[in-house]
Design a protein around this motif. Structure first.
Motif, PDB file in Angstrom:
ATOM      1  N   THR A 136       0.839  -1.206   0.000  1.00 40.17           N
ATOM      2  CA  THR A 136       0.000   0.000   0.000  1.00 40.17           C
ATOM      3  C   THR A 136       0.867   1.246   0.000  1.00 40.17           C
ATOM      4  O   THR A 136       0.586   2.221  -0.718  1.00 40.17           O
ATOM      5  CB  THR A 136      -0.924   0.002   1.228  1.00 40.17           C
ATOM      6  N   GLY A 137       1.940   1.209   0.788  1.00 40.41           N
ATOM      7  CA  GLY A 137       2.845   2.351   0.851  1.00 40.41           C
ATOM      8  C   GLY A 137       3.488   2.658  -0.488  1.00 40.41           C
ATOM      9  O   GLY A 137       3.643   3.826  -0.862  1.00 40.41           O
ATOM     10  N   ILE A 138       3.873   1.625  -1.227  1.00 38.70           N
ATOM     11  CA  ILE A 138       4.513   1.848  -2.532  1.00 38.70           C
ATOM     12  C   ILE A 138       3.543   2.532  -3.501  1.00 38.70           C
ATOM     13  O   ILE A 138       3.911   3.483  -4.201  1.00 38.70           O
ATOM     14  CB  ILE A 138       5.020   0.512  -3.119  1.00 38.70           C
ATOM     15  N   ILE A 139       2.291   2.075  -3.534  1.00 39.05           N
ATOM     16  CA  ILE A 139       1.301   2.668  -4.435  1.00 39.05           C
ATOM     17  C   ILE A 139       1.031   4.128  -4.066  1.00 39.05           C
ATOM     18  O   ILE A 139       0.995   5.012  -4.934  1.00 39.05           O
ATOM     19  CB  ILE A 139      -0.007   1.859  -4.411  1.00 39.05           C
ATOM     20  N   LEU A 140       0.867   4.409  -2.770  1.00 41.26           N
ATOM     21  CA  LEU A 140       0.633   5.786  -2.328  1.00 41.26           C
ATOM     22  C   LEU A 140       1.860   6.660  -2.578  1.00 41.26           C
ATOM     23  O   LEU A 140       1.736   7.856  -2.884  1.00 41.26           O
ATOM     24  CB  LEU A 140       0.281   5.809  -0.836  1.00 41.26           C
ATOM     25  N   PHE A 141       3.035   6.068  -2.463  1.00 38.67           N
ATOM     26  CA  PHE A 141       4.290   6.797  -2.716  1.00 38.67           C
ATOM     27  C   PHE A 141       4.324   7.317  -4.150  1.00 38.67           C
ATOM     28  O   PHE A 141       4.647   8.483  -4.397  1.00 38.67           O
ATOM     29  CB  PHE A 141       5.472   5.855  -2.467  1.00 38.67           C
ATOM     30  N   VAL A 142       3.977   6.451  -5.084  1.00 37.93           N
ATOM     31  CA  VAL A 142       3.973   6.842  -6.498  1.00 37.93           C
ATOM     32  C   VAL A 142       2.917   7.913  -6.752  1.00 37.93           C
ATOM     33  O   VAL A 142       3.187   8.930  -7.400  1.00 37.93           O
ATOM     34  CB  VAL A 142       3.725   5.614  -7.394  1.00 37.93           C
ATOM     35  N   ALA A 143       1.705   7.713  -6.222  1.00 36.02           N
ATOM     36  CA  ALA A 143       0.605   8.649  -6.476  1.00 36.02           C
ATOM     37  C   ALA A 143       0.871  10.015  -5.854  1.00 36.02           C
ATOM     38  O   ALA A 143       0.740  11.056  -6.513  1.00 36.02           O
ATOM     39  CB  ALA A 143      -0.703   8.065  -5.943  1.00 36.02           C
ATOM     40  N   GLY A 144       1.260  10.028  -4.591  1.00 36.47           N
ATOM     41  CA  GLY A 144       1.477  11.295  -3.915  1.00 36.47           C
ATOM     42  C   GLY A 144       2.751  11.993  -4.346  1.00 36.47           C
ATOM     43  O   GLY A 144       2.767  13.214  -4.545  1.00 36.47           O
ATOM     44  N   GLY A 145       3.831  11.221  -4.512  1.00 41.66           N
ATOM     45  CA  GLY A 145       5.106  11.829  -4.871  1.00 41.66           C
ATOM     46  C   GLY A 145       5.118  12.462  -6.243  1.00 41.66           C
ATOM     47  O   GLY A 145       5.668  13.549  -6.435  1.00 41.66           O
ATOM     48  N   SER A 146       4.495  11.804  -7.208  1.00 40.10           N
ATOM     49  CA  SER A 146       4.532  12.307  -8.590  1.00 40.10           C
ATOM     50  C   SER A 146       3.514  13.408  -8.847  1.00 40.10           C
ATOM     51  O   SER A 146       3.480  13.971  -9.946  1.00 40.10           O
ATOM     52  CB  SER A 146       4.278  11.154  -9.566  1.00 40.10           C
ATOM     53  N   SER A 147       2.676  13.744  -7.871  1.00 39.90           N
ATOM     54  CA  SER A 147       1.608  14.723  -8.102  1.00 39.90           C
ATOM     55  C   SER A 147       2.141  16.084  -8.535  1.00 39.90           C
ATOM     56  O   SER A 147       1.492  16.810  -9.294  1.00 39.90           O
ATOM     57  CB  SER A 147       0.753  14.877  -6.842  1.00 39.90           C
ATOM     58  N   GLY A 148       3.346  16.441  -8.066  1.00 42.16           N
ATOM     59  CA  GLY A 148       3.908  17.727  -8.462  1.00 42.16           C
ATOM     60  C   GLY A 148       4.271  17.811  -9.929  1.00 42.16           C
ATOM     61  O   GLY A 148       4.478  18.897 -10.465  1.00 42.16           O
ATOM     62  N   PHE A 149       4.330  16.645 -10.585  1.00 39.68           N
ATOM     63  CA  PHE A 149       4.665  16.629 -12.007  1.00 39.68           C
ATOM     64  C   PHE A 149       3.487  17.075 -12.864  1.00 39.68           C
ATOM     65  O   PHE A 149       3.665  17.727 -13.896  1.00 39.68           O
ATOM     66  CB  PHE A 149       5.108  15.223 -12.407  1.00 39.68           C
TER      67      PHE A 149
END
Length: 382
Positions: free
Chosen positions: A81-94
Motif C-alpha cells: 500500500t505504501g509503494i502505491i501511495l508513494f507513487v501517487a502522492g510523490g509524482s503529483s507535483g509533475f
C-alpha cells in the motif's frame, strides 16, 4: 531466520530503503525555483520549504498508527500500500500546478513513507539476527547514499529544465514493485517473552536521539539550497552536485559500519558522528565560494553516513520482536518530527544571523553534544 535470505530479498529491501531518501532530496533543487514560480504567494520562500517538511510531519503523526497496523495485519500489505501511495502522492507535483494541491500530494507521500519505513524496518528485524543486521545495514546505508546521489543529481538537472520534472522520478518504484512482491515473504508472528517487556521501556533514548539528530542534520537540504543560490550565486544543479559529493562519502562510511561497530560502542560512534558533522558545518559557515563548500562534504558525508545506520542498529538491538512494527513507527515518527521541526526551529536564527550564522551556531551545538557524550561515557566508565 526461518527462511534463507535470498539475493532478491536483499535487493528488494535495499530498493525500499532508497525510497525513504527519494521522498525528500529528489525535489531539493526545485525549492528556489518553486519560490520564484509562485512568488505571488505571501511568504513563499518559507512555504516552499514545506515541500520537504510536510511529508515529515505527516510521517511523524501517522507512523505510530502505521506501526500498529504492521503488527496487527502483517508486514507486506502495508508495504505494498505504501509503494502505491508513494507513487501517487510523490509524482503529483509533475502534473499538478497549484501550489497547495502539490502540498496535499506531499502529505499523501508522508503517509506512504510511514507505511514503508515501519514495515521494512520490522522486516529487517524479522529476517536477520544482530550480526546479520549490522552487515546488511552497512550495505543498506551505502545503497541509500548511492540512491541519494542519483536522485539529487538527477533532480538538479531535471529542475534546470523545469521545476516540476523532478517529481516524475517518484514513478520509478512501479518498475521494481514486481520484484518486491515476488521476493518478500510474511514472517511468522512473534509472541512476547517475559524479558522483552522490560526492554521496550528502554527505547526512549533511541527515539530522542533520532529526533535531535534529524533536527540538526535536516538543515542541509532545507537551508543549503538557499545559501548556494542566493548567497553564492550557484545553479540548481550545483545544489545537487554538492549534496551528491557528500552522499558519496556517506556511502563509503556506511559500508564500513559493521567493522566500526565491531570496535566501537554505539555511544562512541555518535561521538565520531557529531565531531565530523560539526566540523563540516563550521567549514560551510566560513565558505565564500561554491568551491569552498566541497571541503565540507567529506565531514558532512561521514557524519550522515553513520547517524542513520547507528541509530537503526541501536534500535533493532533493543526492540522486542513482537513490538517491531509499533516501535518502528515511533522511531520513524521521531526521525521525521525532527525533519519537520528543523526549519521551524532554525528560521528565527536565519532571520537574525543569516544562513551561514546558523551553520556556525549549529556546528558549536554538534561539537558540544559530542563532548557531552564523551564526558558521560567517562563518568559511567564506558
Amino acid at each position: 531466520m526461518p527462511k534463507t535470505i535470498t539475493k532478491n530479498i536483499r535487493i528488494s529491501l535495499l530498493l525500499i530503503a532508497t525510497m525513504g531518501v527519494m521522498s525528500g532530496i529528489t525535489v531539493v533543487s526545485s525549492l528556489p525555483l518553486i519560490s520564484q514560480t509562485f512568488h505571488h504567494i505571501p511568504n513563499i520562500e518559507f512555504l516552499s520549504k514545506l515541500m520537504l517538511t510536510i511529508p515529515s510531519i505527516i510521517i511523524a503523526l501517522f507512523a505510530p498508527f502505521a506501526g500498529i497496523i504492521v503488527d496487527r495485519f502483517g508486514r507486506l500489505k502495508p508495504l505494498y500500500t505504501g509503494i502505491i501511495l508513494f507513487v501517487a502522492g510523490g509524482s503529483s507535483g509533475f502534473y499538478l500546478h497549484d501550489f497547495y494541491a502539490i502540498l496535499a500530494g506531499r502529505a499523501i507521500l508522508g503517509i506512504a513513507v510511514a507505511l514503508l519505513m515501519t514495515s521494512s524496518t520490522a522486516l529487517i528485524g524479522d529476517y536477520f539476527d544482530e550480526k546479520g543486521r549490522h552487515k546488511f545495514m552497512s550495505v543498506q546505508g551505502m545503497a541509500v547514499a548511492i540512491g541519494g546521489i542519483l536522485f539529487i543529481t538527477s533532480g538538479g538537472f531535471l529542475a534546470e529544465l523545469h521545476w516540476s520534472y523532478p517529481f516524475a522520478m517518484y514513478i520509478l518504484p512501479l518498475f521494481f514493485l514486481p520484484l518486491v512482491v515476488s521476493s518478500l515473504y510474511e514472517p511468522e508472528k512473534h509472541h512476547p517473552l517475559e524479558h522483552e517487556i522490560k526492554i521496550e521501556s528502554n527505547l526512549w533514548p533511541v527515539y530522542l536521539t533520532a529526533y535531535f539528530a534529524m533536527v540538526l542534520f535536516y538543515m542541509m537540504p532545507t537551508q543549503l539550497p538557499y545559501l548556494i543560490i542566493e548567497t553564492l550565486h550557484g545553479e540548481p544543479s550545483t545544489i545537487g552536485f554538492v549534496i551528491a559529493v557528500a552522499m558519496f562519502f556517506n556511502a563509503l562510511t556506511s559500508r564500513q559500519y559493521a567493522r566500526l561497530k565491531a570496535r566501537f560502542s554505539y555511544r562512541q560512534i555518535y561521538i565520531i558522528t557529531f565531531i565530523f558533522f560539526g566540523t563540516g558545518l563550521f567549514i560551510i559557515s566560513q565558505a565564500g565560494s561554491i568551491a569552498q563548500l566541497f571541503y565540507s562534504t567529506v565531514f558532512i558525508g561521514t557524519g550522515f553516513g553513520l547517524i542513520l545506520v547507528n541509530t537503526n542498529s541501536w534500535f533493532l538491538a533493543k526492540v522486542p520482536a513482537h513490538k517491531r512494527g509499533k516501535a518502528s513507527g515511533v522511531l520513524a515518527s521521531s526521525f521525521f518530527l525532527g525533519q519537520f521541526s528543523s526549519p521551524l526551529l532554525f528560521e528565527p536564527i536565519v532571520k537574525y544571523y543569516g544562513i551561514q550564522g546558523l551553520f556556525l551556531i549549529v556546528s558549536g551545538i554538534a561539537v558540544t553534544i559530542a563532548l557531552g557524550l564523551f564526558l558521560k561515557g567517562k563518568l559511567s566508565g564506558r
